[in-house]
Design an enzyme around this catalytic site. Structure first.
Site, PDB file in Angstrom:
ATOM      1  N   HIS A  99       3.816   2.621  -3.001  1.00  0.00           N
ATOM      2  CA  HIS A  99       3.170   1.310  -2.868  1.00  0.00           C
ATOM      3  C   HIS A  99       2.255   1.023  -4.067  1.00  0.00           C
ATOM      4  O   HIS A  99       1.170   0.482  -3.922  1.00  0.00           O
ATOM      5  CB  HIS A  99       2.413   1.235  -1.547  1.00  0.00           C
ATOM      6  CG  HIS A  99       3.312   1.431  -0.366  1.00  0.00           C
ATOM      7  ND1 HIS A  99       3.933   0.380   0.278  1.00  0.00           N
ATOM      8  CD2 HIS A  99       3.739   2.560   0.256  1.00  0.00           C
ATOM      9  CE1 HIS A  99       4.685   0.856   1.251  1.00  0.00           C
ATOM     10  NE2 HIS A  99       4.591   2.169   1.256  1.00  0.00           N
ATOM     11  N   HIS A 140       6.964   1.505   7.249  1.00  0.00           N
ATOM     12  CA  HIS A 140       5.629   1.629   6.655  1.00  0.00           C
ATOM     13  C   HIS A 140       4.529   1.433   7.689  1.00  0.00           C
ATOM     14  O   HIS A 140       3.445   1.997   7.547  1.00  0.00           O
ATOM     15  CB  HIS A 140       5.499   0.587   5.538  1.00  0.00           C
ATOM     16  CG  HIS A 140       4.150   0.510   4.896  1.00  0.00           C
ATOM     17  ND1 HIS A 140       3.465   1.622   4.449  1.00  0.00           N
ATOM     18  CD2 HIS A 140       3.350  -0.557   4.619  1.00  0.00           C
ATOM     19  CE1 HIS A 140       2.310   1.241   3.923  1.00  0.00           C
ATOM     20  NE2 HIS A 140       2.214  -0.062   4.027  1.00  0.00           N
TER      21      HIS A 140
END
Length: 263
Positions: free
Chosen positions: A73, A83
């Site tokens: 990320h 996620h």
């Protein structure tokens, strides 16, 4: 088959002739690019680092290359449903299992740059979306919604906009992201900030609603985009294909927008 072939040939000709313009929406990865900052008691996102292996020298006389380290990320990146806790049990929820046809889709741009210039904590509202639709038509199902705030034009020191109480950056309100996901069925949300949520999203209910609703419904996020000011409100084709990381929660990627050239 013939019509499909003709469509692809027409696309290729439009690209080579300049009838279709390609806009790079990707920030350049470098050690200077800001990384997401979480409270110190939590795990942290690794910044981008590059280590030279050789450059036409005694370490490798005919080649130049580097080792890199970074978070999934870091920089312009893709968020997969896995996620977030709300998307952890969904099928095809990681970057290696998402169907590849999801990586090419139409996109619309909602311009909130004037509001964000006046208010670092600006929240996109349902009223903003409805006002946009009154001008440009209904937000298409399975399209990316790109939130233009011009945040990418800020200097690095102002990009994260970290204060004593955390980051202050614009993004969607709880009602707006829920509306886009549940009422419009969008494919995902793209932002110019480090996160798809506002900087103060920990105080929203639910906390981090963009992550909560997007990923809980098998949708995606794009962060750290740029050049959204070069896109029209509608009519963009977006290519956003993350790296195929086994069970990856996200990935840096090159985001390309295809738009009709202005003649």
């Amino acid at each position: 088959m013939t019509s499909s072939k003709n469509a692809l040939q027409a696309m290729a000709m439009a690209l080579t002739s300049g009838g279709v313009r390609i806009v790079d929406l990707t920030q350049t990865l470098s050690p200077d690019f800001p990384a997401l900052v979480l409270p110190p008691e939590l795990g942290q996102c690794a910044p981008f680092r590059m280590e030279e292996v050789s450059r036409y020298d005694e370490r490798g006389p005919a080649w130049y290359w580097n080792n890199i380290t970074l978070s999934e990320h870091t920089g312009t990146h893709f968020d997969a449903p896995i996620h977030w806790v709300t998307g952890r049990d969904l099928p095809n929820n990681a970057v290696d299992s998402i169907p590849v046809e999801r990586f090419i889709a139409s996109a619309v741009v909602i311009d909130c740059s004037k509001q964000a210039a006046q208010n670092d904590d600006y929240e996109l509202s349902v009223e903003d979306i409805e006002a946009w639709e009154a001008l440009h038509g209904r937000v298409p199902r399975d399209a990316w919604v790109l939130l233009r705030t011009d945040w990418s034009k800020r200097k690095a020191i102002d990009y994260v906009n970290l204060r004593d109480d955390g980051p202050h950056t614009p993004g969607p309100s709880v009602a707006a992201i829920r509306f886009l996901v549940e009422e419009r069925g969008i494919l995902g949300l793209g932002t110019e900030t480090i996160g798809t949520d506002i900087g103060q999203a920990a105080h929203q209910n639910p906390a981090y609603p963009a992550h909560h609703y997007l990923h809980g419904n098998g949708r995606y996020g794009l962060q750290c985009l740029c050049n959204l000011d070069q896109l029209p409100p509608t009519g963009t084709l977006l290519i956003a294909a993350p790296l195929k990381i086994k069970q990856g929660s996200g990935s840096p990627l090159r985001v390309l927008a295809l738009v009709n050239a202005v003649r």
